[in-house]
Design a protein around this motif. Sequence first.
Motif, PDB file in Angstrom:
ATOM      1  N   UNK A   5      45.277  35.591  47.975  1.00  0.00           N
ATOM      2  CA  UNK A   5      44.103  36.207  46.805  1.00  0.00           C
ATOM      3  C   UNK A   5      44.309  36.139  45.521  1.00  0.00           C
ATOM      4  N   UNK A  46      41.008  30.465  44.262  1.00  0.00           N
ATOM      5  CA  UNK A  46      40.026  30.611  45.880  1.00  0.00           C
ATOM      6  C   UNK A  46      39.233  30.518  44.471  1.00  0.00           C
ATOM      7  N   UNK A  47      38.514  30.910  43.611  1.00  0.00           N
ATOM      8  CA  UNK A  47      37.288  31.159  43.025  1.00  0.00           C
ATOM      9  C   UNK A  47      37.525  30.430  41.692  1.00  0.00           C
ATOM     10  N   UNK A  99      34.390  37.432  39.302  1.00  0.00           N
ATOM     11  CA  UNK A  99      35.630  37.891  39.168  1.00  0.00           C
ATOM     12  C   UNK A  99      36.135  37.196  38.827  1.00  0.00           C
ATOM     13  N   UNK A 158      41.491  42.244  41.598  1.00  0.00           N
ATOM     14  CA  UNK A 158      40.670  41.505  41.033  1.00  0.00           C
ATOM     15  C   UNK A 158      39.491  41.877  40.302  1.00  0.00           C
TER      16      UNK A 158
END
Lengths: 372, 153
Positions: free
Chosen positions: A234, A239-240, A308, A315
Motif C-alpha cells: 500500500x 502505487x501513485x 494522497x 496514507x
Amino acid sequence: MGEFLTDNIKTQEYFLNMGPQHPATHGVLRLLLQLDGEVVENLDLDLGYVHRSIEKMCERLSYPQIIHLTDRLDYLSSHMNNEAVALAVEKGLGIEVPDRVKVIRTMMAELTRISSHALWWGVMGMDIGALTAFMYGFRERELINDIFEETCGARLTMNYNMVGGVRYDLHKNFQQKVKDFIKHARKKLPEYDTLLSNNIIFRKRLQGVGAIDKENAILNGLSGPTARGSGVSCDIRKIHPYSAYDRVQFNEITFPEGDSYARYRVRIREMWESLSILEQLVDNIPEGDHKVKTKAILKLPAGDYYQKVESARGEFGVYIVSTGEKFPSRVKFRSPNFANLSALSKMAKGFKIADVVAILSTIDIVVPDIDR
Amino acid sequence: MTNEELKNKLLGWHQDLQFSEEGAPYLNVEVPLSLLKPLAAKLKSDPDCAFDYLFCVTGMDFGSELGVVYHLESTTFRHNLVMKVRTADRENPEIDSLNEIWPAAYLNEMEVFDFFGIKFKGHPHLKRLFLTEDWVGYPLRKDYVDNVNMIIR
C-alpha cells in the motif's frame, strides 16, 4: 500450602479507564477497557480531547493559509502533510514545479520519515520498558532537526512547502550535512537491532501480539507501516508516485505476519530504504529555481481535488471541494492515524493490558491527527 | 479497469446512474439513496471491480442538501471510484450504513454523524465521536452558528 492463593478468588468483569493522561497513549486519548481479570474483552474509544476543527477553519482560509494548519495534524509528518495540500492546489491550478523543487521535497520527506521513525522507535522502547532506546532514538532525530533548522528555519512544524515550490532555497551546508547524516545513521542503525530487535524479552512482548490478517487490514482501511506489517502492499510512493519518487529505486517493505513485531520490523527496514533514497538524490539535486511565481490570490476552478501522499504513518489524503472562490467550500483530511486506530479493538481483544500498550505503540498513533 | 470501462460496467447494472469527472482523476458517480447499499455490496463482491479499500468518507453540506462522499480503491486492480449520495431532508437525514460491507466505515460514519447529523441506518453504535453528548447542533453544516466559539470575519 496445598492450594494457590488465586484458587479461591472470584474474578468479575470491570471497566478501566486508560487515559486521557496516560504516557502510552501519546497524547490525550482515552480508551475504555472492559476487562476480565487482566484480559481485554472489549475496547471503546473516547476521542476529541484535542479537537480543533481544522476542517471547519479551512473553509474560511485561503489555500496558502491552509498549508500552515496541516502540520498541526500529524506533527511528526509535517512536511508530507504540507506537501499534500501544495500538490493538490498545484494540480488544480495546473502549476508545474521545477525539478529542483520535486527533489527537495522528496529529500525533506524522507528525512522527516527517518526522524519520525527514530522518535517512534525511542518511544516504543520506553513504552515497553526499555528507557535507553529513547536516548538512542533522539540522538539521530536531533541531527535531522538541525538540518531542518538551517534550511527551513524551524525544527518541527517546518511550513517549508508552499504553492509553487518551497519557501527558501537549500542552505549551503545542506548536502554535506545530509551526507554526514547518512554515514552516521548507517553506523548507528544496527545498534537499534542489537539493543531491541534481537532482545528476547522485547521480542516476546511483540511476537504474536495484536495480529490482524491481510483481508481485515484492507477492509478496516489500514495504511502505511501498520498495513504493510500485515502483508498489504500500500505504499503510495510506489502505487501513485508523486514528486521525485518515480526517479529513485527503493523497496516496499512488507511482512506477512501481521503482529506487532512485523509492524516493528517494517519501520526499522523503512529507515534503511529512506537512507538509500537520500543517497540517490543528494548528489543529483537539479539546478534551478526553488519556486515558481504564483498569483497573489489563488482561486481553484470549481470541482473536486484529491491528493494522497505517504506520510510516516500511512496514507494522508486531502480532499478539496471548490466552488471557484478563494476559499474552499469543503476540505477533508484523510488521516492515516484515524483509520489505523479503528482496528485497535480488533487487535487488542483477548490480550492483556500491557499488550494494549505494545499494540498502541506499534500502530504509532499521533493524537492531533486523529482529532484534527 | 479504466474509468470508461468502469462506467460501462456500472451502467450495465443500473442504466440511470449519473456520472461526472470533475477535477480529480477519479470517476464520480451519483448514487440514489435507495441504491447505496446494494450497489456498494456489488462493487465489493464483483470480481472485476473488487473495491475492497474504502479510504475516505466525507460528510458534505451542499447547501440545500446534505450528503456523503465515499472514496473507493481496489487493492487488486488499483482503480478508483467516488460514490456521492445526497439527501434533501435536513431535519432528519438518513443514509444506509456501509459498516457491514467495509468496517472502515465504522468510525468515519460516527464522525459524519457528529459533524453533520446524518443518521446511518444499521450502524451498531452511532453516537457523538469527538464532541460531548450534550452538544447542540452539527458544527460542519454551513448554517451552524456559534457566537461564542466562532469568529466570522
